[in-house]
Design a protein around this motif. Structure first.
Motif, PDB file in Angstrom:
ATOM      1  N   LEU A   1       0.539  -1.132  -0.012  1.00 42.44           N
ATOM      2  CA  LEU A   1      -0.163   0.052  -0.016  1.00 42.44           C
ATOM      3  C   LEU A   1       0.755   1.358   0.086  1.00 42.44           C
ATOM      4  CD1 LEU A   1      -2.923  -1.037   2.497  1.00 42.44           C
ATOM      5  CD2 LEU A   1      -3.166  -0.735   0.042  1.00 42.44           C
ATOM      6  N   LYS A   2       2.011   1.234   0.541  1.00 41.84           N
ATOM      7  CA  LYS A   2       3.020   2.465   0.716  1.00 41.84           C
ATOM      8  C   LYS A   2       3.509   2.675  -0.817  1.00 41.84           C
ATOM      9  CE  LYS A   2       6.596   4.332   3.261  1.00 41.84           C
ATOM     10  NZ  LYS A   2       7.709   4.159   4.447  1.00 41.84           N
TER      11      LYS A   2
ATOM     12  N   ALA B   1       3.398   5.883  -5.661  1.00 42.71           N
ATOM     13  CA  ALA B   1       3.343   6.089  -7.115  1.00 42.71           C
ATOM     14  C   ALA B   1       2.294   7.093  -7.286  1.00 42.71           C
ATOM     15  CB  ALA B   1       3.069   4.826  -7.585  1.00 42.71           C
ATOM     16  N   LEU B   2       1.072   6.896  -6.600  1.00 41.29           N
ATOM     17  CA  LEU B   2      -0.074   7.956  -6.839  1.00 41.29           C
ATOM     18  C   LEU B   2       0.178   9.210  -6.691  1.00 41.29           C
ATOM     19  CD1 LEU B   2      -3.238   5.876  -5.342  1.00 41.29           C
ATOM     20  CD2 LEU B   2      -2.727   6.475  -7.759  1.00 41.29           C
ATOM     21  N   LEU B   3       1.041   9.472  -5.510  1.00 39.34           N
ATOM     22  CA  LEU B   3       1.678  10.737  -5.050  1.00 39.34           C
ATOM     23  C   LEU B   3       2.597  11.241  -6.116  1.00 39.34           C
ATOM     24  CD1 LEU B   3       1.295  12.894  -2.682  1.00 39.34           C
ATOM     25  CD2 LEU B   3       3.355  11.781  -1.629  1.00 39.34           C
ATOM     26  N   ALA B   4       3.212  10.387  -6.864  1.00 37.13           N
ATOM     27  CA  ALA B   4       4.277  10.932  -7.869  1.00 37.13           C
ATOM     28  C   ALA B   4       3.197  11.490  -9.079  1.00 37.13           C
ATOM     29  CB  ALA B   4       5.296   9.828  -8.208  1.00 37.13           C
ATOM     30  N   ASP B   5       2.430  10.646  -9.460  1.00 38.38           N
ATOM     31  CA  ASP B   5       1.567  10.852 -10.843  1.00 38.38           C
ATOM     32  C   ASP B   5       0.956  12.314 -10.443  1.00 38.38           C
ATOM     33  OD1 ASP B   5       2.221   8.674 -11.666  1.00 38.38           O
ATOM     34  OD2 ASP B   5       0.498   7.390 -11.322  1.00 38.38           O
ATOM     35  N   GLN B   6       0.356  12.352  -9.128  1.00 38.23           N
ATOM     36  CA  GLN B   6      -0.151  13.430  -8.750  1.00 38.23           C
ATOM     37  C   GLN B   6       0.520  14.730  -9.111  1.00 38.23           C
ATOM     38  OE1 GLN B   6      -1.963  13.808  -5.168  1.00 38.23           O
ATOM     39  NE2 GLN B   6      -3.107  15.889  -5.270  1.00 38.23           N
TER      40      GLN B   6
END
Length: 382
Positions: free
Chosen positions: A356-357, A362-367
């Motif tokens: 999950l981390k 990854a989601l934080l980087a895409d954002q």
């Protein structure tokens, strides 16, 4: 009163337990050795017993005076005819720990545990001495046993000395207090002094008080042993009374006649002697000769029953111990199994947490990339 007349610096036969007047007879010296050994070797419970007036309290006070206060805390409890909870309060009080009214037993034990752990952390030894321990109830003895459970892997956090009359040994020898008896590492029983020790005891105290050690004639000392039974307190009572009588007569040599007069008048002086026991009119009558065979038969019958009961008890104890061992092994296996299961769950949770981390990172980087893209678009439009 008579101290100046006989050139004493102080009363030689004072009834107050004075360590300065401790006379080490052979038995008293052995008792002291046992106590010192038990404390130096950090034994669990140490038990000292003896008849009334044998000098137990004097020995204990002498021992306390030898303790180094720089690294040792000592608490002495004298009033023991109390409940287990009240005993815990008194122990805390002797250690100068204040307790709030209404605290239950669990809270009092917790305070004692904290005290012992604190002293151990400061590299201090803790001694607890219970005098007149024959008066302790079974619940109070159980509380003491619980205190002895507190220990590190190598050391006991508190050493306990219990002092009392012979009834203490009988009480601890009962089946209900078997666990307590198993905790006693050193035990000694004080017996009366011999004739030679009685004579040496009297001379020692006379000289220690600054007087003439030969003040009492040999025939007086001979009878003194007979009537006192070699018990220090009784010797003190008789000798003090003898000195009073001799002072009243203004004589410098004290003979058997003075002791005879004391014994004759002792009814109002609180003096109890060994002769009283010999002259006791309420003694049990001896059985008639014709009753002896029946008595012997009855004794043999009782002994037979006792043997059977002992065998049954030993068998029951063995069975109980076997069941306890089985239950203990089962409990250990169960706890081991639960531990392994919990460990697997832990590892699984750690794995999912890591996944999950990673997704969150990854989601934080895409954002961040999307925000940067929109920022550039806005700049181009302008």
């Amino acid at each position: 009163m008579y101290t100046q007349f006989f050139n004493f610096k102080e009363k030689p036969f004072n009834l107050v337990p004075d360590p300065g007047f401790l006379f080490l007879s052979e038995r008293h010296e052995k008792a002291l050795t046992f106590l010192e050994y038990g404390l130096s070797e950090k034994a669990g419970f140490i038990m000292l017993t003896g008849e009334i007036g044998m000098g137990k309290t004097t020995l204990i006070r002498y021992l306390i005076n030898q303790v180094d206060e720089q690294d040792t805390d000592v608490a002495v409890v004298f009033h023991t005819n109390v409940s287990g909870t009240v005993l815990l309060r008194r122990i805390l009080s002797e250690f100068e720990i204040e307790t709030e009214p209404g605290l239950d037993k669990a809270s009092l034990l917790e305070l004692l545990y904290e005290l012992f752990i604190d002293r151990y952390a400061k590299n201090r030894k803790v001694f607890l001495i219970i005098d007149e321990a024959q008066n302790l109830s079974a619940s109070a003895l159980e509380e003491l046993r619980m205190l002895s459970n507190l220990q590190t892997d190598k050391d006991l956090l508190v050493q306990i000395i219990i002092v009392g009359q012979p009834g203490l040994r009988d009480k601890i020898g009962s089946n209900s207090l078997r666990q307590f008896a198993q905790r006693i590492s050193a035990s000694f029983h004080l017996s009366p002094m011999t004739k030679d020790e009685t004579r040496a005891y009297v001379r020692f105290r006379l000289e220690r008080a600054g007087g003439n050690p030969d003040l009492f004639t040999p025939d007086l000392l001979e009878k003194l042993f007979v009537v006192s039974g070699g018990i220090p307190r009784t010797i003190n009572l008789l000798c003090d009374a003898v000195l009073v009588y001799a002072f009243a007569d203004r004589v410098s040599e004290i003979t058997k006649d003075h002791l005879d007069q004391v014994i004759e008048d002792k009814g109002g002086m609180g003096v109890f002697t060994a002769m009283d026991m010999e002259n006791d009119p309420v003694s049990e009558p001896e059985p008639e000769p014709e009753a002896l065979p029946a008595l012997e038969s009855r004794i043999k019958e009782i002994e037979g029953r006792l043997t059977c009961l002992t065998a049954i008890l030993d068998s029951s104890l063995a069975e109980t111990e076997s069941r306890a061992t089985f239950c203990r092994d089962q409990l250990v296996d169960r706890l081991t199994r639960l531990y392994k299961e919990e460990r697997k769950k832990n590892q699984s949770l750690i794995f999912h947490y890591s996944r999950l981390k990673e997704k969150y990172t990854a989601l934080l980087a895409d954002q961040n990339r999307i925000e940067n893209y929109h920022t550039r678009l806005d700049q181009c439009g302008k």
